[in-house]
Each structure stands twice: as structure tokens, then as C-alpha cells.
Design an enzyme around this catalytic site. Sequence first.
Site, PDB file in Angstrom:
ATOM      1  N   TYR A  30      55.547  34.552   4.116  1.00 48.43           N
ATOM      2  CA  TYR A  30      56.818  34.257   4.607  1.00 48.43           C
ATOM      3  C   TYR A  30      57.475  35.171   5.434  1.00 48.43           C
ATOM      4  CZ  TYR A  30      57.925  39.675   3.828  1.00 48.43           C
ATOM      5  OH  TYR A  30      57.238  41.199   4.217  1.00 48.43           O
ATOM      6  N   LYS A 145      52.424  38.476   7.535  1.00 44.16           N
ATOM      7  CA  LYS A 145      53.737  39.226   6.764  1.00 44.16           C
ATOM      8  C   LYS A 145      53.080  38.062   5.488  1.00 44.16           C
ATOM      9  CE  LYS A 145      58.925  39.599   7.270  1.00 44.16           C
ATOM     10  NZ  LYS A 145      58.825  40.336   6.826  1.00 44.16           N
ATOM     11  N   LEU A 201      53.193  45.863  10.879  1.00 45.81           N
ATOM     12  CA  LEU A 201      53.926  44.648  11.475  1.00 45.81           C
ATOM     13  C   LEU A 201      54.899  44.691  12.200  1.00 45.81           C
ATOM     14  CD1 LEU A 201      54.199  41.414   9.640  1.00 45.81           C
ATOM     15  CD2 LEU A 201      56.659  42.337   9.520  1.00 45.81           C
TER      16      LEU A 201
END
Length: 285
Positions: A30, A145, A201
Amino acid sequence: MIYLNGHYMPIAEARISPMDRGFLFGDGAYELIPVYSRRPFRPDEHLARLVHTLDGIRLANPLSLPQWRAVIEHLVSGNQGEDQSIYIQVTRGADVKRDHPFPKGVPPTVFVMSAPLVTAAPELLQTGVACVSAADNRWLRCNLKTVSLLANVLLRQEAVDAGCAETILFRDGFLSEGAASNIFIVRDGLLLAPPKGHLMLPGITYDVVLELAQKHGLSYEVRDILEAEVRAADEIWMTSSTKEVLPVTTLDGRPVGTGKPGALAVAMYSWYQDFKRTVMRGAES
Ligand code: PLP
């Protein structure tokens, strides 16, 4: 209006199979792209991160870059609100049976929606936010992600249960990030950021913060940060597309520095707001 597998439709008409591997296995990627004054912020960087995640989970990118941009533009103009968040999800599709290995000949599920962009209230700069900490028990591919977010969900809930804004994660004695944000610290006037790698991330806001530090002559270092350094920090900041830059003023119930938002957090907040006004809402796309 949303986009699902090549079609635009109202969300109420959207249907996804219970056999979808996103539902069964959390098998998908995503992205979230903030939109200011109907201008997607750094779409190419977000799409590059999506492609990186898709490559990392061996899922072919279903759309070309121009196609992705067209879907995003279509949703931004077809939905209400000057500020929106564009959510993209790609899963490995729906097979007829539940089986772990990749299905053959099954098209991916591609879903894109727009929601109102809700950023942190400016009043939070006056008080800062409270955080708890926890051991980072996520898998070792946190640079991707992916929609398999159960560990993040459980960790973030620990903050909510304690009436706090975020859970700051430590792995093997080092800072990794927040459950849904990146974390910076300030020690003796020096901004410290943990290095990008498989343990966190790579935030788009993280990049903006370091660019703004550079632009405004704030010295910073990107290096591994010990948990003890975080606990003794003068300032702690959390950053994300929706939280922007928020000072953390207590960690596990103990004050960070003076217990008030630090001078550099206040400066970075105002540089960020200025950047938002001039660049995000202005000339850059
Ligand atoms: N780290 C995690 C685990 C996140 O979920 C997020 C955003 O949702 C971030 C960092 C910040 O990334 P960005 O600045 O691109 O929003």
C-alpha cells in the site's frame, strides 16, 4: 468515488472477494499520498516506494507510472476537499482456493481511494504529545509498506491504551521508528536520524525534514541511535505525512528534556508549515 480494478465507482458499489489474498494473507502493498490544494505531494517518490514494495514482495506492478498518475489525478479531481489523502492498495488477487504459494494467472486487485487529509492539530505544538515505548517485534522487512500490519496495529494500540499518541520502537537496544511514524532526536543541538534500511520505513516526511534541516543550516547526523540516547534526548520528534512534525514531550511517563516542545522542534515545525504553504501547495508537484 474510488478506483477498483480499472473502474471508477462509488465506494458503496465496490466489491472484493473474500478469497482476496489481501484479506486471507495480508498479501499486498500500500501507499498513502497526501494531497494539498489538490496537488499530490511528491507522487513520484511515493510511487517509487510502492514499486520498491511490490518488487520486494514479488508482485508485478499492475500500472505504468503515467497510469498511476492518471488514476491519482482522476480521484483528486473527482473527490471533494482541497486536501486529501490518496490510499493505494495492490494485492496478489483472489484465487479459487486458499493456498499460500503465489496463484498462477490471477490478476492483482488494485484499489485506490481518496479520504480527507487529517493532519495534527496546531495546538499540539504547544503541548507536544506523549509516547510509550515497546520492543520492535515486527518482521525484518520494515522498509516495505505491506498491508500485513498486524504487528504495527498491536504496537500502536499500546499507545492508545495508555492514552498516548504513538509507540516508539526499539530493536536490540537501538531506535527503529514509531508504529506508524519515523522518529528523530535532538542531543546538544544536533539532530539525529536513524539510517534507512530494512528496520524502518523510509518516510517521505523523513526526507523533507532532513532537507529542511540542510536548508536552514541545522546540523544533523544519520546514524544508529541507542535506546539510552533516546531516553536522555533533549528533544524527540515524530514525523509522518499525516502527523507532519510533532514534538514528543513525554516517553513512558517521563518528561523528554524540559517536558515542553524544544526550540528545534518549534523551528522545524514552522519550516515545515512554511514549506507546506509555499512548495506543497505551490509550484512543486
Ligand atoms: N514508519 C511507518 C511504520 C509508517 O507507517 C509511516 C507512515 O505511515 C511512516 C514511517 C512515515 O512515512 P511517511 O512520512 O511517508 O508518511
